[in-house]
Design a protein around this motif. Sequence first.
Motif, PDB file in Angstrom:
ATOM      1  N   ARG A   1       0.849  -1.179   0.000  1.00 32.96           N
ATOM      2  CA  ARG A   1       0.000   0.000   0.000  1.00 32.96           C
ATOM      3  C   ARG A   1       0.888   1.233   0.000  1.00 32.96           C
ATOM      4  NH1 ARG A   1      -1.979  -0.675   4.435  1.00 32.96           N
ATOM      5  NH2 ARG A   1      -1.393   1.143   5.692  1.00 32.96           N
ATOM      6  N   ALA A   2       0.585   2.182  -0.871  1.00 28.78           N
ATOM      7  CA  ALA A   2       1.349   3.428  -0.958  1.00 28.78           C
ATOM      8  C   ALA A   2       0.435   4.591  -0.615  1.00 28.78           C
ATOM      9  CB  ALA A   2       1.928   3.603  -2.359  1.00 28.78           C
ATOM     10  N   GLU A   3       0.889   5.462   0.273  1.00 29.37           N
ATOM     11  CA  GLU A   3       0.119   6.623   0.688  1.00 29.37           C
ATOM     12  C   GLU A   3       0.990   7.873   0.587  1.00 29.37           C
ATOM     13  OE1 GLU A   3      -1.022   5.943   4.682  1.00 29.37           O
ATOM     14  OE2 GLU A   3      -2.186   4.130   4.259  1.00 29.37           O
ATOM     15  N   VAL A   4       0.327   9.008   0.376  1.00 35.53           N
ATOM     16  CA  VAL A   4       1.016  10.298   0.423  1.00 35.53           C
ATOM     17  C   VAL A   4       0.402  11.108   1.556  1.00 35.53           C
ATOM     18  CG1 VAL A   4       1.555  12.427  -0.798  1.00 35.53           C
ATOM     19  CG2 VAL A   4       1.541  10.264  -2.036  1.00 35.53           C
ATOM     20  N   ARG A   5       1.216  11.384   2.572  1.00 36.35           N
ATOM     21  CA  ARG A   5       0.767  12.149   3.734  1.00 36.35           C
ATOM     22  C   ARG A   5       1.601  13.420   3.840  1.00 36.35           C
ATOM     23  NH1 ARG A   5       0.917   7.321   8.318  1.00 36.35           N
ATOM     24  NH2 ARG A   5      -0.411   5.796   7.204  1.00 36.35           N
ATOM     25  N   ASP A   6       0.918  14.553   3.726  1.00 34.80           N
ATOM     26  CA  ASP A   6       1.603  15.850   3.777  1.00 34.80           C
ATOM     27  C   ASP A   6       2.749  15.905   2.773  1.00 34.80           C
ATOM     28  OD1 ASP A   6      -0.077  16.706   5.842  1.00 34.80           O
ATOM     29  OD2 ASP A   6       1.224  15.786   7.362  1.00 34.80           O
ATOM     30  N   GLY A   7       2.519  15.325   1.602  1.00 32.51           N
ATOM     31  CA  GLY A   7       3.509  15.367   0.543  1.00 32.51           C
ATOM     32  C   GLY A   7       4.561  14.289   0.601  1.00 32.51           C
ATOM     33  N   GLU A   8       4.627  13.499   1.694  1.00 28.52           N
ATOM     34  CA  GLU A   8       5.645  12.461   1.831  1.00 28.52           C
ATOM     35  C   GLU A   8       5.053  11.086   1.538  1.00 28.52           C
ATOM     36  OE1 GLU A   8       8.962  10.787   5.059  1.00 28.52           O
ATOM     37  OE2 GLU A   8       7.417  12.213   5.675  1.00 28.52           O
ATOM     38  N   ILE A   9       5.816  10.263   0.816  1.00 28.72           N
ATOM     39  CA  ILE A   9       5.368   8.922   0.472  1.00 28.72           C
ATOM     40  C   ILE A   9       5.543   7.992   1.669  1.00 28.72           C
ATOM     41  CG2 ILE A   9       5.735   6.951  -1.066  1.00 28.72           C
ATOM     42  CD1 ILE A   9       6.868   8.893  -3.128  1.00 28.72           C
ATOM     43  N   HIS A  10       4.507   7.218   1.974  1.00 28.76           N
ATOM     44  CA  HIS A  10       4.546   6.177   2.995  1.00 28.76           C
ATOM     45  C   HIS A  10       4.243   4.838   2.327  1.00 28.76           C
ATOM     46  CE1 HIS A  10       4.256   9.704   5.512  1.00 28.76           C
ATOM     47  NE2 HIS A  10       4.336   8.992   6.615  1.00 28.76           N
ATOM     48  N   LEU A  11       5.023   3.811   2.666  1.00 29.22           N
ATOM     49  CA  LEU A  11       4.815   2.476   2.113  1.00 29.22           C
ATOM     50  C   LEU A  11       4.464   1.503   3.222  1.00 29.22           C
ATOM     51  CD1 LEU A  11       7.738   2.056  -0.474  1.00 29.22           C
ATOM     52  CD2 LEU A  11       5.355   2.658  -0.935  1.00 29.22           C
ATOM     53  N   ALA A  12       3.403   0.738   3.009  1.00 31.78           N
ATOM     54  CA  ALA A  12       3.056  -0.348   3.929  1.00 31.78           C
ATOM     55  C   ALA A  12       3.716  -1.623   3.419  1.00 31.78           C
ATOM     56  CB  ALA A  12       1.544  -0.531   3.999  1.00 31.78           C
ATOM     57  N   PRO A  13       4.359  -2.408   4.298  1.00 31.51           N
ATOM     58  CA  PRO A  13       5.060  -3.618   3.864  1.00 31.51           C
ATOM     59  C   PRO A  13       4.110  -4.606   3.203  1.00 31.51           C
ATOM     60  CG  PRO A  13       5.622  -3.055   6.131  1.00 31.51           C
ATOM     61  CD  PRO A  13       4.456  -2.197   5.742  1.00 31.51           C
ATOM     62  N   PRO A  14       4.618  -5.415   2.270  1.00 31.78           N
ATOM     63  CA  PRO A  14       3.773  -6.447   1.669  1.00 31.78           C
ATOM     64  C   PRO A  14       3.263  -7.407   2.736  1.00 31.78           C
ATOM     65  CG  PRO A  14       6.084  -6.832   1.155  1.00 31.78           C
ATOM     66  CD  PRO A  14       6.004  -5.478   1.785  1.00 31.78           C
ATOM     67  N   GLY A  15       2.019  -7.788   2.625  1.00 31.60           N
ATOM     68  CA  GLY A  15       1.436  -8.673   3.619  1.00 31.60           C
ATOM     69  C   GLY A  15       0.746  -7.938   4.742  1.00 31.60           C
ATOM     70  N   GLY A  16       0.847  -6.589   4.754  1.00 26.79           N
ATOM     71  CA  GLY A  16       0.161  -5.813   5.781  1.00 26.79           C
ATOM     72  C   GLY A  16       1.100  -5.189   6.783  1.00 26.79           C
ATOM     73  N   GLY A  17       0.603  -4.223   7.515  1.00 25.68           N
ATOM     74  CA  GLY A  17       1.405  -3.528   8.521  1.00 25.68           C
ATOM     75  C   GLY A  17       1.246  -2.030   8.386  1.00 25.68           C
ATOM     76  N   GLU A  18       1.812  -1.302   9.340  1.00 27.86           N
ATOM     77  CA  GLU A  18       1.732   0.145   9.328  1.00 27.86           C
ATOM     78  C   GLU A  18       2.572   0.721   8.186  1.00 27.86           C
ATOM     79  OE1 GLU A  18      -0.059   2.236  11.144  1.00 27.86           O
ATOM     80  OE2 GLU A  18      -1.046   0.525  12.113  1.00 27.86           O
ATOM     81  N   ALA A  19       2.045   1.792   7.590  1.00 26.77           N
ATOM     82  CA  ALA A  19       2.777   2.459   6.524  1.00 26.77           C
ATOM     83  C   ALA A  19       4.010   3.152   7.097  1.00 26.77           C
ATOM     84  CB  ALA A  19       1.878   3.463   5.812  1.00 26.77           C
ATOM     85  N   ILE A  20       5.126   3.050   6.385  1.00 23.87           N
ATOM     86  CA  ILE A  20       6.423   3.557   6.851  1.00 23.87           C
ATOM     87  C   ILE A  20       6.793   4.796   6.043  1.00 23.87           C
ATOM     88  CG2 ILE A  20       8.871   2.996   7.129  1.00 23.87           C
ATOM     89  CD1 ILE A  20       7.979   0.018   7.079  1.00 23.87           C
ATOM     90  N   PRO A  21       7.146   5.906   6.709  1.00 31.41           N
ATOM     91  CA  PRO A  21       7.575   7.098   5.955  1.00 31.41           C
ATOM     92  C   PRO A  21       8.897   6.817   5.243  1.00 31.41           C
ATOM     93  CG  PRO A  21       7.913   7.417   8.314  1.00 31.41           C
ATOM     94  CD  PRO A  21       7.150   6.130   8.166  1.00 31.41           C
ATOM     95  N   THR A  22       8.970   7.211   3.977  1.00 29.00           N
ATOM     96  CA  THR A  22      10.159   6.917   3.171  1.00 29.00           C
ATOM     97  C   THR A  22      11.160   8.058   3.136  1.00 29.00           C
ATOM     98  OG1 THR A  22       9.106   7.773   1.164  1.00 29.00           O
ATOM     99  CG2 THR A  22       8.755   5.436   1.688  1.00 29.00           C
ATOM    100  N   GLY A  23      10.725   9.269   3.521  1.00 29.04           N
ATOM    101  CA  GLY A  23      11.605  10.421   3.371  1.00 29.04           C
ATOM    102  C   GLY A  23      11.602  10.971   1.962  1.00 29.04           C
ATOM    103  N   ASP A  24      10.794  10.372   1.082  1.00 25.35           N
ATOM    104  CA  ASP A  24      10.679  10.832  -0.298  1.00 25.35           C
ATOM    105  C   ASP A  24       9.351  11.546  -0.494  1.00 25.35           C
ATOM    106  OD1 ASP A  24      13.094   9.632  -0.809  1.00 25.35           O
ATOM    107  OD2 ASP A  24      12.202   7.784  -1.580  1.00 25.35           O
TER     108      ASP A  24
END
Length: 672
Positions: free
Chosen positions: A357-380
Amino acid sequence: MTRGSESDRQGKNATDHVLRRFEVWARNTPDAPALIAGAESLSYARLDARADRLARRLVASGLLPGGVVAVGTSRRVPLVVALLGVLRAGGVYAVVDAEHPHVGRRQLAAVEPCALLTDATGRAALDDGSGLTVLAIEEERASDAEQPDVPEPALAPVVHGPVAARVFTGAAEPRAVVLGQELLLAAYEGWAQVARLTPEDRHLIVAGTDVTEFATGWTRALCSGGGLVLPSKPPATPSDIAAVVEREHVTVLHAGPAVATGLPSPRREAAGAAEARGDSRPPLRTLRLIAVSGDRLYLDEQAALQKRLPPGTRVLNVYGIAETAGIGTWFEVPHLPGPLDAPEQVSLLGKAFPGCRAEVRDGEIHLAPPGGGEAIPTGDLGRGRTDGLLEFGGRTRHHIALPDGRTLDPYPVESAVRGHEGVGAVVVNGVDGKRGPRRLVAYVTPPAGGEALVPGAALPGTADLRVHLADRVPAEDIPRTVVRLRALPRNRAGQEDRSALPLPVLAPLPGPGAKAGKAGRGGSGDSSALPALAGCGTWVVTALAFALTDVLWPGSTEVDAVPAPWAFFFVVLYLFECLAFGVGTMFLLFGRRVMLRRRRQGRRLTTLAHLSVSYLLMAWWPQDNFYRLAAKDDWPQQAALVYAFNIPLMIAGAIVALYVSRRSDPFDLDFD
């Protein structure tokens, strides 16, 4: 904004993991090639047997389930054996860099393993005498290779913990990321679905073994029944990689942008090199998929690579982080509903992998790991487009703190620089120097695969780049200096290494003996022939003006009524007026580029000053001739001449005064 993709989780059980997937292929297709490495090649059965022997040794040495074992060797076949052996023994593997000991030792400190699995060369490079347990990777003896694989008694059941591996990010300072068994398997399954992996595939992973792309990417081959190509000597250039692809019939290539975009064009090579070797088949013909990851890939680069490859070959731009086992989103050109404007300024990340799962929060990309889990900020940074695709927007760690207190995001500037037809890759960096706390420097390289007679000849210099960016980037954000490189430095993860960029050096002023193309500070367009051309042109225009004076203004230069010696002085005055007109004409043609190069003022003010100086020089010849023929009491004509010549001369003088008094950029340095 959220983009997600759900994978089919049916048929899973708690004991399913990547090792089990490999073991199924070892049981069902024992003779299929698993590791393709010339004389060291191993079938699935032989690879399984060697991994089993190593697992027994690890268990016998006291390895407990969940213990971290660092694996460090420059030989890739023993390394893959070690990864499988550690997993079978219930341990957690962490691949460290044995080729660069200073990196490998920092990685060891980051994971704090219970043992180091290596060979003699790796031990000499990595063992610092700190008391770390060092185990030798088992080397297959020639006698072992000649014997059939005889099943040994089953290894005692091993309790596999939730963690499978610890991998490192591409940061300068190694940071270990924990990858769970479920995550590693889910990442493989997402890849298998997107890439449509088959047992007939042969995979080549260009990245270093300690990089996430290899440390997790081996599963894509060995969990799908395919072959993992492991050259004895890692290919160093795109041409070397193309040779490996050709020799080993590689079908799936995993590479960074610099490698992928530099691959030789099969269509261009087919008529030359292929004919020379008596083979009408083009190189890279076996490839069906190229996965490009590690750094940004612009749309024009991806489309050009797609066009150069044989029809049907897929090109995927893959985006991910270590925390998601190297996957997250993927894009290929057919995803676009139609062509885009300025593709050289757009990098598309596409849509999420199955299970991600890919999300954009306040302009920053967050990726959720495959298989589920909390989205992780990428710094991008990124943004969701109206066509449903994710677009890359730069990296926060690349932001530049400027002396005026602002923080500059260089990505928009870099994208605008790529709009110049002569530029391939570009990095805009802030550089501290003796002449000021910070100046913006643009490092540019020629396009990959360019066909110019002189590589990099079309790269812009400082003046050319400033002109190109004038209407695209705010004036204060335009780089003050251009450094032209053959290629950008990159780290082992394939990312642009901004810390390794060369520091600019003040370019010497051009001397009388400077060679063509070296003395000019303005980049492309400067030439040692230009001063000579301007000098010849000045005398030609001066002679024409002097000859045409009596044609345009009959009698204006008559000095018969002027007594000696004053007649001589008036003739000299006429000559100077014609000479000033010649100089002004040449300055009108060639002076603007010199002014842009020397003073770095705004484009509009420079243009006004350029026209003003030209007018101040050129106006004397027509003005004086008109005045000499005008009657002193013809007030309408006198007024017309004053407004036509004198007032514009005053305005031009004021513009030049503003131009020369306005402060030029103190960081005006050019390094061509």
